[in-house]
Write an enzyme that holds these catalytic residues in place. Sequence first.
Site, PDB file in Angstrom:
ATOM      1  N   PRO A 247       0.785  -1.240   0.000  1.00  0.00           N
ATOM      2  CA  PRO A 247       0.000   0.000   0.000  1.00  0.00           C
ATOM      3  C   PRO A 247       0.819   1.293   0.000  1.00  0.00           C
ATOM      4  CG  PRO A 247       0.038  -0.933   2.194  1.00  0.00           C
ATOM      5  CD  PRO A 247       0.769  -1.913   1.302  1.00  0.00           C
ATOM      6  N   CYS A 248       1.468   1.566  -1.122  1.00  0.00           N
ATOM      7  CA  CYS A 248       2.233   2.807  -1.227  1.00  0.00           C
ATOM      8  C   CYS A 248       1.321   4.027  -1.167  1.00  0.00           C
ATOM      9  CB  CYS A 248       3.072   2.818  -2.500  1.00  0.00           C
ATOM     10  SG  CYS A 248       2.156   2.440  -4.003  1.00  0.00           S
TER      11      CYS A 248
END
Length: 281
Positions: A247-248
């Site tokens: 989850p950047c």
Amino acid sequence: MQVLNEDTHGYHFHVMRRALDVIDASGPAVSLDELASEMNMSPAHFQRVFSRWVGVSPKRYQQYLTLGHAKALLAERFTTLETAHEAGLSGGGRLHDLFLRWEAMSPGDFARKGEGLTIYWGWFDSPFGPALVMGTDKGLCGIGFGAECTEAEAMQDLTSRWPLATYIEAPDRLDPWVRAAFGQTEGDVPLFMIGAPFQIKVWEALMQIPSGHVTTYSEIAEFIGHPKAVRAVGTAVGRNPISYLIPCHRALRKSGGLGGYHWGLPVKRSILAWESARVEA
């Protein structure tokens, strides 16, 4: 393109993407009737689309789509990664009972730029528009979104990371993992991280951030033992090949600014809004 269900998520994302433009132009106070009118939809239909897609009313969802939502997240749901890791929050915050397990390619294999590696790929309809998904026999290794770019650009982007690999179009082979990844079924989603050692450290840190929460680039740098490498961390975040699952989008600037997003800031805002709404629904 593979479709995850008959009421396509891609359609919902398209509506939401247009709503972003209207809210940015008119402000968060724009009424439901005005918002629906701008998108040539009846208020009732507009409300049904959003409520079905995200589980909350359009009015509530508007609050998640505003540009100030990132700052609110940072103030209310900032995650200290060390604490999250010790408490196991990344597991507790997962959506749809999704279980991610991952392994990383060895540095030597990475240096060979994918030589000898077979990567399967396909286009899928996702909650955030068209998604290009890639995977090996070991798990998913790439997810890119095509809402803000062409299919050719997305393909070039991902294949350029492992230029010597053999690519085979095989969406059916990836379909079970993709369905689980986007919440259509329950099940394990194996990930195969293909990156340099420093990048792998950053991506593993991202995996500790619970859904609906955010952290900062500087917090990630501290967590991986390189507190002065904030810029390098930002670069590694931007090079994350498995968008959404690594989850950047949950990494923000210390100021509360969104920072960048490889697949376009509208997609990042939409993912953060979608996760926030589902956590609170």
